[in-house]
Design an enzyme around this catalytic site. Structure first.
Site, short mmCIF file in Angstrom:
data_model
loop_
_atom_site.label_atom_id
_atom_site.label_comp_id
_atom_site.label_asym_id
_atom_site.label_seq_id
_atom_site.Cartn_x
_atom_site.Cartn_y
_atom_site.Cartn_z
N ASN A 160 0.92 -1.32 -0.06
CA ASN A 160 -0.08 -0.04 0.14
C ASN A 160 0.71 1.31 -0.04
OD1 ASN A 160 0.57 -0.65 2.64
ND2 ASN A 160 -0.95 0.48 3.63
N GLU A 259 3.97 -4.25 12.37
CA GLU A 259 3.16 -3.36 12.17
C GLU A 259 2.02 -3.90 11.22
OE1 GLU A 259 0.89 -1.07 10.99
OE2 GLU A 259 2.04 -0.31 9.50
N CYS A 293 -3.30 1.36 6.62
CA CYS A 293 -3.50 0.56 7.96
C CYS A 293 -4.26 1.70 8.98
CB CYS A 293 -2.29 -0.15 8.55
SG CYS A 293 -0.86 0.95 8.78
#
Length: 492
Positions: A160, A259, A293
């Site tokens: 992303n 993460e 995220c």
């Protein structure tokens, strides 16, 4: 490979970068790198094998010891030059982000800014590898505690924000004296991998210190994590994969930094500046098609301002331009691939089945998903608990602060969040009770600053990066004591 990026075609970056050499992988697997908007093949490459992975780790290990002893001023200069290189090749990098990821101009500019700020912070690390002298209860003893590199770091990055999320671990790991092996996502091998190798190669990083392998997990399995050389693994990606990596790393006693996913809530209290909250809520959900995220998945709005907020929010979202990311007016481009489209459509249908109302429901055109805004969402619904990596958002109505907390904290994720209120101290007190790693008052949920701790709780990950936290993540401490006077032992 020393020409400027804007003079280079993508095929030259569709390879492995191992021991300072650009080469094909030794696997028989051929992988196509496609533009997510129009499906055009950007480049093809031969995937890396386990043998290539081993060469990459051995290369990093061989060069790392000398790099760790390099004068910190010389190390710092490498990162200063990297920032200059990115600035000089800014437009070419924008084009790479657009072509490979489907990022809009806004997204590309945002990501490049994050990267340059991050590298500037990492450039300070060579001069921050300081130690401490501590007293001892034993006469004549001096205790020295040194900060030293962990050795070699393995980095796995997502699709992303691949330029930034790869660099988020790569730059600090290198700047603290480590060797690095980077495995970018197979859909973003250039932006998340070989582009970074090209940058550091061009600015004089020692050959072999940074290695990039581009491959599918089917080719290397768990070997990236299990390999005996890396002492730390940094992974950014889905919670499902992150849990597996954490398990494998634990079995092999590797330090791990994870993460992972998010399901962030943006809270709008009854005293909020509604126009500001709407603006922050739209930015935090629809930037890069919601493929962040930290994106706002849930808007939790007090009943006193609910109608006003929803009306203004729908009006703003309805005006967002969708389509070709090369069009400078486009806000919402394509999601990364057809699989992501299919997953999103299934979740949208599930939301409707469970009773949510799609107050705004756009069409799906190829990999472009037009905005979907759900109302009448309750905490038990699937769409309130799953992470949407797409331009879809849920609006939930609450009556008081206790409901805010119940709705916000029921999620299995805990990465980011936001609270909108004119009483900032009220917001700060409420933020303390929200179960999330990061939360922002009168702002959006998408925030990442190079000197502030970044990370989540629960299913959103383990560990913190940025600033002194990255310094800690990629170093360890060594205790060396010196006995200056003769010590008397009990068995003499």
């Amino acid at each position: 490979m020393n020409e400027r990026l804007n003079e280079m075609n993508y095929k030259e970056l569709a390879s492995q970068y191992i021991n300072g050499e650009w080469k094909d992988g030794s696997s028989d697997l051929i992988i196509e790198n496609k533009n997510p908007y129009n499906g055009e093949i950007i480049a093809t490459y031969k995937a890396a094998s386990i043998a290539d992975l081993n060469d990459a780790y051995e290369s990093a290990q061989t060069v790392q010891e000398k790099w760790a002893k390099t004068n910190p001023v010389v190390q710092r200069e490498v990162f200063d030059r990297a920032v200059d290189y990115i600035n000089e090749n800014h437009e070419a990098i924008v084009n790479i982000i657009t072509d490979e990821i489907g990022g809009t101009r806004l997204k590309a500019e945002f990501e490049i800014g994050l990267v340059t700020n991050l590298i500037k912070e990492a450039a300070t690390f060579p001069m921050r590898m300081n130690g401490t002298i501590l007293p001892s209860p034993i006469d004549g003893k001096e205790n020295r505690v040194y900060r030293v590199p962990v050795g070699v770091v393995g980095v796995i990055s997502p699709f992303n924000f691949p330029f930034f999320l790869s660099m988020k671990s790569v730059a600090p790991a290198l700047a603290t004296g480590n060797g690095v092996v980077l495995k970018p996502h197979e859909h973003t091998t250039i932006t998340g991998g070989t582009l970074i190798a090209k940058i550091f190669e061009s600015v004089g990083l020692p050959k072999g210190l940074l290695n990039v392998i581009t491959t599918e997990i089917s080719e290397i399995g768990d070997k990236f994590v299990e390999h005996p050389i890396p002492r730390a693994i940094s992974f950014t990606g889905s919670t499902k994969v992150g849990k597996h990596i954490g398990e494998v790393a634990g079995r092999n006693l590797k330090e791990v930094h994870l993460e992972l996913g998010g399901n962030s809530a943006l809270v709008v209290l009854e005293d909020a500046d509604i126009d500001l909250a709407v603006s922050a809520g739209v930015f935090s959900r629809f930037t890069h098609q919601g493929q962040i995220c930290m994106s706002t998945n849930r808007l939790i709005v007090h009943e006193d301002v609910y109608d006003e907020f929803v009306e203004k929010y729908i009006k703003t979202v309805s005006g967002l331009t969708c389509g070709d990311p090369k069009d400078p007016n486009t806000i919402i481009g394509p999601v990364i691939n057809e699989r992501q489209v299919k997953t999103t459509v299934e979740l949208i249908e599930k939301g409707i089945e469970e009773g949510a109302t799609p107050l705004l429901k756009g069409n799906v055109k190829g990999n472009v998903i037009e905005p979907v805004v759900f109302t009448d969402v309750t905490p038990d619904m699937t769409i309130a608990n799953e992470e949407f990596f797409a331009p879809v958002v849920s609006i939930m109505k609450v009556a008081n602060e206790e409901e805010v907390l119940n709705y916000a904290n029921q999620s299995p994720y805990g990465l980011s969040g936001a609270i909108h209120t004119r009483d900032v101290e009220r917001g700060a007190e409420l933020a303390k009770r929200m179960d999330t790693g990061m939360i922002h008052i009168n702002d959006g949920t998408i925030n990442d600053e190079p000197n502030v701790a970044f990370g989540g709780v629960k299913n959103s990950g383990i560990g913190r990066l940025n600033g002194e936290w990255s310094l800690d993540a990629f170093t360890t401490t060594k205790w060396i004591s010196i006995q200056h006077t003769k010590r008397v032992y009990p068995y003499s």
